[in-house]
Design an enzyme around this catalytic site. Structure first.
Site, PDB file in Angstrom:
ATOM      1  N   LYS A  10       4.717   4.707 -15.830  1.00  0.00           N
ATOM      2  CA  LYS A  10       6.523   4.897 -15.904  1.00  0.00           C
ATOM      3  C   LYS A  10       7.300   4.973 -17.192  1.00  0.00           C
ATOM      4  O   LYS A  10       6.579   4.669 -18.397  1.00  0.00           O
ATOM      5  CB  LYS A  10       6.829   3.754 -15.087  1.00  0.00           C
ATOM      6  CG  LYS A  10       6.142   4.262 -13.625  1.00  0.00           C
ATOM      7  CD  LYS A  10       6.676   3.316 -12.555  1.00  0.00           C
ATOM      8  CE  LYS A  10       5.846   2.318 -11.548  1.00  0.00           C
ATOM      9  NZ  LYS A  10       6.685   1.792 -10.518  1.00  0.00           N
ATOM     10  N   TYR A  50       8.795   9.906  -4.192  1.00  0.00           N
ATOM     11  CA  TYR A  50       8.941   8.059  -3.101  1.00  0.00           C
ATOM     12  C   TYR A  50       9.475   8.019  -2.143  1.00  0.00           C
ATOM     13  O   TYR A  50      10.303   7.270  -1.734  1.00  0.00           O
ATOM     14  CB  TYR A  50       9.878   7.505  -4.550  1.00  0.00           C
ATOM     15  CG  TYR A  50       8.875   6.663  -5.281  1.00  0.00           C
ATOM     16  CD1 TYR A  50       8.447   5.820  -5.191  1.00  0.00           C
ATOM     17  CD2 TYR A  50       8.930   6.882  -6.928  1.00  0.00           C
ATOM     18  CE1 TYR A  50       6.983   5.341  -5.964  1.00  0.00           C
ATOM     19  CE2 TYR A  50       8.245   5.739  -8.021  1.00  0.00           C
ATOM     20  CZ  TYR A  50       7.484   4.846  -7.450  1.00  0.00           C
ATOM     21  OH  TYR A  50       6.617   4.557  -8.740  1.00  0.00           O
ATOM     22  N   ARG A  86      -5.136  -1.476  -8.079  1.00  0.00           N
ATOM     23  CA  ARG A  86      -3.481  -2.436  -8.027  1.00  0.00           C
ATOM     24  C   ARG A  86      -4.541  -3.913  -8.134  1.00  0.00           C
ATOM     25  O   ARG A  86      -2.970  -4.354  -9.011  1.00  0.00           O
ATOM     26  CB  ARG A  86      -3.313  -1.863  -6.243  1.00  0.00           C
ATOM     27  CG  ARG A  86      -3.040  -1.222  -5.420  1.00  0.00           C
ATOM     28  CD  ARG A  86      -2.357  -0.436  -4.517  1.00  0.00           C
ATOM     29  NE  ARG A  86      -0.854  -1.458  -4.486  1.00  0.00           N
ATOM     30  CZ  ARG A  86       0.038  -1.187  -4.320  1.00  0.00           C
ATOM     31  NH1 ARG A  86       0.593   0.042  -4.757  1.00  0.00           N
ATOM     32  NH2 ARG A  86       0.739  -1.834  -4.414  1.00  0.00           N
ATOM     33  N   THR A  92       3.929  -6.057  -7.511  1.00  0.00           N
ATOM     34  CA  THR A  92       5.003  -5.178  -7.954  1.00  0.00           C
ATOM     35  C   THR A  92       5.907  -5.888  -8.416  1.00  0.00           C
ATOM     36  O   THR A  92       6.891  -5.245  -9.861  1.00  0.00           O
ATOM     37  CB  THR A  92       5.533  -5.073  -6.267  1.00  0.00           C
ATOM     38  OG1 THR A  92       4.556  -4.540  -5.071  1.00  0.00           O
ATOM     39  CG2 THR A  92       7.082  -3.974  -6.387  1.00  0.00           C
ATOM     40  N   ARG A 103       1.250  -5.778 -15.121  1.00  0.00           N
ATOM     41  CA  ARG A 103       2.613  -6.388 -14.593  1.00  0.00           C
ATOM     42  C   ARG A 103       2.863  -7.275 -15.233  1.00  0.00           C
ATOM     43  O   ARG A 103       3.943  -7.976 -16.098  1.00  0.00           O
ATOM     44  CB  ARG A 103       2.697  -5.794 -13.174  1.00  0.00           C
ATOM     45  CG  ARG A 103       2.483  -4.525 -13.270  1.00  0.00           C
ATOM     46  CD  ARG A 103       2.788  -3.878 -11.347  1.00  0.00           C
ATOM     47  NE  ARG A 103       3.521  -2.661 -11.260  1.00  0.00           N
ATOM     48  CZ  ARG A 103       3.298  -2.431  -9.941  1.00  0.00           C
ATOM     49  NH1 ARG A 103       3.354  -3.203  -8.768  1.00  0.00           N
ATOM     50  NH2 ARG A 103       3.565  -1.472  -9.857  1.00  0.00           N
ATOM     51  N   ASN A 113       8.485  -1.405 -13.655  1.00  0.00           N
ATOM     52  CA  ASN A 113       7.174  -2.380 -14.006  1.00  0.00           C
ATOM     53  C   ASN A 113       6.246  -2.293 -14.080  1.00  0.00           C
ATOM     54  O   ASN A 113       4.610  -1.772 -14.289  1.00  0.00           O
ATOM     55  CB  ASN A 113       6.931  -3.161 -12.671  1.00  0.00           C
ATOM     56  CG  ASN A 113       6.790  -1.732 -11.499  1.00  0.00           C
ATOM     57  OD1 ASN A 113       7.072  -0.853 -12.107  1.00  0.00           O
ATOM     58  ND2 ASN A 113       6.634  -2.172 -10.667  1.00  0.00           N
ATOM     59  N   HIS A 116       2.719   2.880 -11.463  1.00  0.00           N
ATOM     60  CA  HIS A 116       2.336   3.054 -10.352  1.00  0.00           C
ATOM     61  C   HIS A 116       0.911   3.616 -10.003  1.00  0.00           C
ATOM     62  O   HIS A 116      -0.456   3.517 -10.449  1.00  0.00           O
ATOM     63  CB  HIS A 116       3.476   4.180  -9.828  1.00  0.00           C
ATOM     64  CG  HIS A 116       3.180   5.007  -8.738  1.00  0.00           C
ATOM     65  ND1 HIS A 116       3.393   3.917  -7.463  1.00  0.00           N
ATOM     66  CD2 HIS A 116       1.750   5.647  -8.103  1.00  0.00           C
ATOM     67  CE1 HIS A 116       2.336   4.708  -6.266  1.00  0.00           C
ATOM     68  NE2 HIS A 116       2.007   5.401  -7.280  1.00  0.00           N
ATOM     69  N   GLU A 127       0.165  12.123  -2.572  1.00  0.00           N
ATOM     70  CA  GLU A 127       0.065  11.793  -4.335  1.00  0.00           C
ATOM     71  C   GLU A 127      -0.014  12.706  -5.791  1.00  0.00           C
ATOM     72  O   GLU A 127       0.068  12.921  -6.974  1.00  0.00           O
ATOM     73  CB  GLU A 127       0.710  10.101  -4.837  1.00  0.00           C
ATOM     74  CG  GLU A 127       1.315   9.359  -4.346  1.00  0.00           C
ATOM     75  CD  GLU A 127       1.055   7.739  -4.326  1.00  0.00           C
ATOM     76  OE1 GLU A 127       0.072   7.538  -5.293  1.00  0.00           O
ATOM     77  OE2 GLU A 127       1.905   7.493  -3.586  1.00  0.00           O
TER      78      GLU A 127
HETATM   79  P1  IDP Z   1       4.308  -0.735  -5.606  1.00  0.00           P
HETATM   80  O1  IDP Z   1       4.422  -0.038  -7.539  1.00  0.00           O
HETATM   81  O2  IDP Z   1       3.772  -2.264  -5.939  1.00  0.00           O
HETATM   82  O3  IDP Z   1       3.428   0.184  -4.611  1.00  0.00           O
HETATM   83  P2  IDP Z   1       6.631  -0.334  -3.822  1.00  0.00           P
HETATM   84  O4  IDP Z   1       7.003  -1.585  -2.425  1.00  0.00           O
HETATM   85  O5  IDP Z   1       5.733   1.203  -3.355  1.00  0.00           O
HETATM   86  O6  IDP Z   1       5.464  -1.248  -4.885  1.00  0.00           O
HETATM   87  O7  IDP Z   1       7.705   0.266  -4.429  1.00  0.00           O
HETATM   88  C1  IDP Z   1       7.572   1.183  -5.135  1.00  0.00           C
HETATM   89  C2  IDP Z   1       8.480   0.638  -6.525  1.00  0.00           C
HETATM   90  O8  IDP Z   1       9.795   0.659  -6.304  1.00  0.00           O
HETATM   91  C3  IDP Z   1       8.038  -0.494  -7.578  1.00  0.00           C
HETATM   92  O9  IDP Z   1       6.792   0.052  -7.800  1.00  0.00           O
HETATM   93  C4  IDP Z   1       9.222  -1.226  -8.181  1.00  0.00           C
HETATM   94  O10 IDP Z   1       9.585  -0.241  -9.127  1.00  0.00           O
HETATM   95  C5  IDP Z   1      10.106  -0.482  -7.484  1.00  0.00           C
HETATM   96  N1  IDP Z   1      11.028  -1.617  -6.111  1.00  0.00           N
HETATM   97  C6  IDP Z   1      10.218  -2.331  -5.150  1.00  0.00           C
HETATM   98  N2  IDP Z   1      10.571  -3.181  -4.494  1.00  0.00           N
HETATM   99  C7  IDP Z   1      12.258  -3.137  -5.411  1.00  0.00           C
HETATM  100  C8  IDP Z   1      13.040  -4.079  -5.108  1.00  0.00           C
HETATM  101  O11 IDP Z   1      12.814  -5.105  -4.301  1.00  0.00           O
HETATM  102  N3  IDP Z   1      13.848  -4.009  -6.476  1.00  0.00           N
HETATM  103  C9  IDP Z   1      13.938  -3.013  -7.453  1.00  0.00           C
HETATM  104  N4  IDP Z   1      13.074  -2.195  -6.695  1.00  0.00           N
HETATM  105  C10 IDP Z   1      11.764  -2.537  -6.626  1.00  0.00           C
HETATM  106 MG    MG Z   2       4.153   1.783  -3.476  1.00  0.00          MG
END
Ligand code: IDP
Ligand code: MG
Length: 141
Positions: A10, A50, A86, A92, A103, A113, A116, A127
């Site tokens: 990212k 997204y 993952r 996350t 992470r 973080n 992705h 994707e």
């Molecule tokens: P992932 O990247 O671990 O699959 P997802 O739930 O798909 O997590 O969320 C996509 C991205 O959105 C996360 O990687 C993070 O950058 C952001 N994100 C997820 N949950 C939150 C939150 O509660 N607050 C702010 N950003 C979030």
């Molecule tokens: Mg995700």
């Protein structure tokens, strides 16, 4: 089963010079990089990528962040790579990520973080095709 997944470094990872560190972890795990490029998404492109998160409270901020600077997008290939990558990324929320994960080591915020990874075969198909056409993905000889 050999699988493919879409991985992204990212904008926070690229701007903090973490590309080499992340690629090193990916290669040490034995994942094969079969496609890779640097791109800068527009806000609209980030929203399309997204789209499953549309309507969530973090959607606007996330898509602003993802379109704020260049990303590295890549396709990884290995046995069971969707789940294994993952695992390597970590949770996350970096505060819940296990030591040794990307992470845990590098994330600074639940949003920022660093990486992705696709979360299922269906999302991997969507994707990968969002960023790469068939000619850009290397196939084994
Ligand atoms: P992932 O990247 O671990 O699959 P997802 O739930 O798909 O997590 O969320 C996509 C991205 O959105 C996360 O990687 C993070 O950058 C952001 N994100 C997820 N949950 C939150 C939150 O509660 N607050 C702010 N950003 C979030
Ligand atoms: Mg995700």
């Amino acid at each position: 089963m050999t699988q493919r997944t879409l991985a992204i470094i990212k904008p926070d990872g690229v701007s903090r010079n973490l590309v080499g560190a992340v690629l090193s972890k990916i290669e040490k795990e034995g994942f094969k990089i079969v496609a890779m490029k640097m791109i800068k998404m527009t806000k609209e492109q980030a929203k399309g990528f997204y789209r499953v998160h549309e309507g969530k409270p973090f959607f606007e901020s996330l898509t602003d962040f993802m379109s704020s600077g260049p990303c590295i997008v890549m396709v990884l290939e290995a046995e069971d790579v969707i789940n294994r990558y993952r695992e390597l990324m970590g949770a996350t929320n970096y505060k819940e990520a296990k030591p040794g994960t990307i992470r845990y080591e590098y994330a600074t915020d639940i949003e920022r973080n660093v990486v992705h990874g696709s979360d299922s075969e269906e999302s991997a198909r969507f994707e990968i095709s969002y960023f790469f056409n068939a000619l850009e993905i290397m196939t084994s000889p």
